[in-house]
Write a protein that holds these residues in place. Structure first.
Motif, short mmCIF file in Angstrom:
data_model
loop_
_atom_site.label_atom_id
_atom_site.label_comp_id
_atom_site.label_asym_id
_atom_site.label_seq_id
_atom_site.Cartn_x
_atom_site.Cartn_y
_atom_site.Cartn_z
N SER A 84 0.92 -1.27 0.25
CA SER A 84 0.08 0.00 -0.09
C SER A 84 1.14 1.12 0.16
CB SER A 84 -0.81 0.11 1.39
OG SER A 84 -1.74 -1.05 1.17
N TRP A 85 0.45 2.27 -0.87
CA TRP A 85 1.24 3.41 -0.87
C TRP A 85 0.13 4.59 -0.99
CZ3 TRP A 85 3.21 6.55 -5.45
CH2 TRP A 85 4.03 7.45 -4.85
N GLY A 86 -0.13 5.39 -0.07
CA GLY A 86 -1.10 6.35 -0.04
C GLY A 86 -2.24 5.44 0.09
N ASN A 87 -3.18 5.76 -0.95
CA ASN A 87 -4.55 5.10 -0.99
C ASN A 87 -4.48 4.07 -1.97
OD1 ASN A 87 -5.77 6.60 1.10
ND2 ASN A 87 -6.28 8.39 -0.37
N GLU A 88 -3.24 3.92 -2.48
CA GLU A 88 -3.36 2.91 -3.85
C GLU A 88 -2.58 1.44 -3.41
OE1 GLU A 88 -4.20 3.49 -6.76
OE2 GLU A 88 -5.28 5.32 -5.96
N THR A 89 -2.92 0.53 -3.86
CA THR A 89 -2.55 -0.86 -3.78
C THR A 89 -1.52 -1.00 -5.15
OG1 THR A 89 -4.21 -1.78 -2.56
CG2 THR A 89 -2.48 -3.43 -3.43
N LEU A 90 -0.38 -1.32 -4.99
CA LEU A 90 0.83 -1.67 -5.91
C LEU A 90 1.35 -2.96 -5.96
CD1 LEU A 90 3.14 1.43 -5.34
CD2 LEU A 90 0.98 1.28 -6.94
N HIS A 91 1.65 -3.32 -6.95
CA HIS A 91 2.07 -4.75 -7.25
C HIS A 91 3.64 -4.57 -7.78
CE1 HIS A 91 -1.67 -6.78 -6.48
NE2 HIS A 91 -2.27 -5.79 -6.87
N ILE A 92 4.45 -5.01 -6.86
CA ILE A 92 6.01 -5.06 -7.43
C ILE A 92 6.21 -6.46 -7.72
CG2 ILE A 92 8.26 -4.34 -6.73
CD1 ILE A 92 6.56 -2.18 -4.74
N VAL A 93 6.82 -6.47 -8.99
CA VAL A 93 7.37 -8.04 -9.46
C VAL A 93 8.80 -7.88 -8.94
CG1 VAL A 93 7.77 -9.38 -11.22
CG2 VAL A 93 5.35 -8.20 -11.18
N GLY A 94 9.34 -9.03 -8.35
CA GLY A 94 10.50 -9.20 -8.12
C GLY A 94 11.25 -10.45 -8.72
N LEU A 95 12.32 -10.29 -9.27
CA LEU A 95 12.78 -11.42 -10.16
C LEU A 95 14.09 -11.63 -9.80
CD1 LEU A 95 11.52 -10.28 -13.72
CD2 LEU A 95 10.77 -11.88 -12.31
N LYS A 96 14.57 -12.86 -9.60
CA LYS A 96 15.79 -13.42 -9.15
C LYS A 96 16.01 -13.04 -7.72
CE LYS A 96 20.65 -13.77 -10.57
NZ LYS A 96 21.56 -13.02 -11.13
N ILE A 97 15.07 -13.74 -7.18
CA ILE A 97 14.80 -13.32 -5.56
C ILE A 97 15.56 -14.53 -4.98
CG2 ILE A 97 12.85 -11.92 -5.60
CD1 ILE A 97 11.70 -14.91 -4.26
N ASP A 98 15.91 -14.40 -3.75
CA ASP A 98 16.50 -15.55 -2.92
C ASP A 98 15.14 -16.09 -1.90
OD1 ASP A 98 17.51 -17.37 -0.97
OD2 ASP A 98 18.79 -15.74 -0.13
N PRO A 99 14.55 -17.21 -2.42
CA PRO A 99 13.38 -17.62 -1.72
C PRO A 99 13.68 -17.97 -0.41
CG PRO A 99 14.29 -19.36 -3.33
CD PRO A 99 15.05 -17.98 -3.59
N HIS A 100 15.02 -18.18 0.31
CA HIS A 100 15.40 -18.48 1.63
C HIS A 100 15.58 -17.33 2.36
CE1 HIS A 100 15.51 -22.54 -0.12
NE2 HIS A 100 16.20 -22.12 -1.10
N ASN A 101 15.43 -16.07 1.94
CA ASN A 101 15.77 -14.90 2.61
C ASN A 101 14.85 -14.67 3.77
OD1 ASN A 101 15.47 -12.00 3.20
ND2 ASN A 101 17.31 -11.79 2.31
N VAL A 102 15.31 -14.62 5.08
CA VAL A 102 14.32 -14.61 5.96
C VAL A 102 13.57 -13.48 6.16
CG1 VAL A 102 14.37 -14.66 8.53
CG2 VAL A 102 15.68 -16.10 7.30
N THR A 103 14.12 -12.04 5.80
CA THR A 103 13.51 -10.92 5.61
C THR A 103 12.28 -10.95 4.54
OG1 THR A 103 15.63 -9.74 6.45
CG2 THR A 103 13.82 -8.25 5.59
N LEU A 104 12.75 -11.63 3.55
CA LEU A 104 11.61 -11.68 2.57
C LEU A 104 10.68 -12.50 3.03
CD1 LEU A 104 10.39 -11.11 -0.40
CD2 LEU A 104 11.78 -13.07 -0.93
N ILE A 105 10.73 -13.48 3.59
CA ILE A 105 9.70 -14.58 4.12
C ILE A 105 8.81 -14.04 5.20
CG2 ILE A 105 9.46 -16.88 5.31
CD1 ILE A 105 12.15 -17.67 3.78
#
Length: 157
Positions: A84-105
């Protein structure tokens, strides 16, 4: 997690061109189709580079990588993060992510918890206008109950 085979190009194809699908949602999140079916369908249509980018969920990436490898399809792990940003919902596509990153999880887990809270609020509002049991009805259209959303309520209604 990555599988990138060597590409072979036909004589009439631009050697710099790649047929890619790098934004794909499966039923692990709010999509309708199993990720294995998506990978096979993409491969059959000539996709050479594929990314699974489920909404706020990493649970399908290992299966997607294995399926892509079995098809000889280059794979990039991804995710679509709802913010959420202001009154909007944004969809951010992340590529080449680390699926084991604890902060992301952990961050995605917090986002999913917010979805469940909002879903109960939507169900209460629908009950007020004469549509009872909407939460339970929407759950019938959810592949992952942690990712219930407006889409599932719309399918129920």
């Amino acid at each position: 997690m990555f599988y990138i085979p060597k590409f072979s190009w036909s004589a009439n194809r631009d050697p710099g061109a790649i047929n890619a699908d790098v934004h794909c949602d499966s039923n692990v999140s709010d999509g309708l189709v199993d990720l294995i079916v998506l990978a096979r369908r993409g491969h059959e249509k000539g996709v050479q580079l594929w990314a699974l980018t489920d909404h706020d969920e990493l649970g399908g990436l290992a299966r997607a990588a294995a399926t892509a490898e079995s098809l000889g399809l280059a794979f990039i792990p991804g995710v679509e993060i709802s913010v959420s940003w202001g009154n909007e919902t944004l969809h951010i596509v992340g590529l080449k992510i680390d699926p084991h990153n604890v902060t992301l999880i952990d961050g995605l887990a917090r986002t999913r918890a917010g979805r469940t809270r909002r879903a109960h609020e939507m169900a209460a509002q629908l009950a007020e206008v004469g549509i009872p049991d909407a939460f339970e009805g929407a759950l019938n259209y959810v592949g992952n109950p942690d990712l219930i959303s407006r889409t599932h309520f719309a399918r129920y209604i």
